[in-house]
Design a protein around this motif. Structure first.
Motif, mmCIF file in Angstrom:
data_model
loop_
_atom_site.group_PDB
_atom_site.id
_atom_site.type_symbol
_atom_site.label_atom_id
_atom_site.label_comp_id
_atom_site.label_asym_id
_atom_site.label_seq_id
_atom_site.Cartn_x
_atom_site.Cartn_y
_atom_site.Cartn_z
ATOM 1 N N VAL A 114 0.866 -1.175 0.000
ATOM 2 C CA VAL A 114 0.000 0.000 0.000
ATOM 3 C C VAL A 114 0.904 1.227 0.000
ATOM 4 O O VAL A 114 1.837 1.309 0.790
ATOM 5 N N THR A 117 -1.407 6.307 0.734
ATOM 6 C CA THR A 117 -2.557 6.628 1.580
ATOM 7 C C THR A 117 -2.048 7.240 2.882
ATOM 8 O O THR A 117 -0.841 7.234 3.168
ATOM 9 N N ASP A 120 0.170 5.129 4.788
ATOM 10 C CA ASP A 120 0.504 4.030 3.870
ATOM 11 C C ASP A 120 -0.149 2.717 4.294
ATOM 12 O O ASP A 120 0.455 1.643 4.209
ATOM 13 N N MET A 122 -4.141 0.507 4.569
ATOM 14 C CA MET A 122 -5.550 0.401 4.207
ATOM 15 C C MET A 122 -6.199 -0.569 5.181
ATOM 16 O O MET A 122 -5.507 -1.332 5.877
ATOM 17 N N TRP A 124 -8.537 -3.769 5.538
ATOM 18 C CA TRP A 124 -9.029 -4.927 4.791
ATOM 19 C C TRP A 124 -9.825 -5.758 5.789
ATOM 20 O O TRP A 124 -9.243 -6.400 6.661
ATOM 21 N N SER A 130 -0.457 -2.813 5.564
ATOM 22 C CA SER A 130 0.310 -2.036 4.595
ATOM 23 C C SER A 130 0.682 -2.869 3.378
ATOM 24 O O SER A 130 1.356 -2.385 2.475
ATOM 25 N N THR A 140 -4.949 -4.155 -8.849
ATOM 26 C CA THR A 140 -4.410 -3.013 -8.116
ATOM 27 C C THR A 140 -5.012 -1.731 -8.673
ATOM 28 O O THR A 140 -5.486 -1.703 -9.817
ATOM 29 N N THR A 142 -3.365 1.672 -9.269
ATOM 30 C CA THR A 142 -2.017 2.234 -9.255
ATOM 31 C C THR A 142 -1.965 3.477 -10.134
ATOM 32 O O THR A 142 -2.298 3.408 -11.331
ATOM 33 N N ASN A 152 -0.465 3.262 -4.767
ATOM 34 C CA ASN A 152 -0.800 1.872 -5.079
ATOM 35 C C ASN A 152 -1.661 1.222 -4.010
ATOM 36 O O ASN A 152 -1.355 1.304 -2.823
ATOM 37 N N ILE A 153 -2.738 0.608 -4.467
ATOM 38 C CA ILE A 153 -3.601 -0.164 -3.580
ATOM 39 C C ILE A 153 -3.684 -1.585 -4.126
ATOM 40 O O ILE A 153 -4.185 -1.804 -5.232
ATOM 41 N N VAL A 155 -5.547 -4.919 -4.242
ATOM 42 C CA VAL A 155 -6.910 -5.352 -3.866
ATOM 43 C C VAL A 155 -6.943 -6.881 -3.834
ATOM 44 O O VAL A 155 -6.697 -7.539 -4.852
ATOM 45 N N PHE A 170 -9.555 3.023 2.501
ATOM 46 C CA PHE A 170 -8.358 3.789 2.832
ATOM 47 C C PHE A 170 -8.684 5.272 2.698
ATOM 48 O O PHE A 170 -9.684 5.651 2.083
#
Ligand SMILES: [Cu+2]
Length: 206
Positions: A114, A117, A120, A122, A124, A130, A140, A142, A152-153, A155, A170
């Motif tokens: 991650v 954010t 850094d 999120m 879940w 992270s 992702t 991105t 970048n996340i 998922v 996030f």
């Protein structure tokens, strides 16, 4: 005895080692300076926003953005909905990404992180994290250009049984306005990877 000859500089072993060491360190310093200026030493997805996204003071506005990932039942093509979206600048944006796709893909390890954010991280489920196992990322989100490149996340996939979706949330803020590109960096299928409106799109900050 000729003392002048004795007192003249001579390249003894210690002095040679000293010269070699100083030259080596100077070379490293110059290369570091060049890389730092040109970005030559950074990986391709230089994470300008990944280092320290602690919450600044003075941001009081809050907004929300909800993104879904679906699989077209007929074509099997995965897509973000919406793929093009806009968020306000100088605003805390609470994102929700709900993934209905239970397929997983591999990603390069950096895209399991991650990045960008607040803190850094999120959420879940009930876990604040992270990173996601790069061998088990579904898609992702991105950002690939502009001041947020590297955002970048990862998922995770939806569960294969029980719940039909996985939700990550996030918080992030974006103070530079403009329109930038995002894409999914997962190897999630040639028919959708990099296709605008499917696994890539536009991210606008106004
Ligand atoms: Cu994808």
């Amino acid at each position: 005895m000729d003392t002048r000859r004795r007192s003249s500089p001579r390249l003894t072993l210690p002095s040679i080692l000293l010269i070699v060491t100083v030259t080596f360190l100077a070379t490293l310093a110059v290369r570091g300076a060049i890389d730092g200026y040109w970005g030559g030493g950074a990986p391709p997805s230089a994470r300008k926003v990944c280092a320290d996204e602690t919450l600044p003071s003075g941001i009081h506005q809050v907004d929300y953005l909800y993104l879904s990932i679906f699989t077209n039942a007929q074509t099997g093509i995965d897509f973000y909905q919406p793929a093009n979206f806009t968020v306000p600048s100088h605003t805390l944006v609470h994102f929700t990404i709900e993934n209905h796709d239970n397929g997983s893909s591999t990603v390069a390890s950096e895209y399991g992180q991650v990045c960008g954010t607040v803190n850094d991280t999120m959420d879940w489920g009930n876990v604040t994290t992270s990173q996601v196992d790069p061998a088990d990322v579904s898609h992702t989100f991105t950002i690939t250009d502009g001041p947020y490149v590297g955002f970048n996340i990862p998922v995770p996939p939806a569960p294969r049984s029980g719940s039909h979706s996985t939700v990550v949330t996030f918080t992030a803020f974006f103070n530079d306005t403009g329109t930038f590109h995002w894409k999914c960096e997962a190897n999630c299928g040639e028919t959708q990877m990099g296709v605008d409106g499917k696994m890539s799109g536009l991210f606008t900050v106004i």
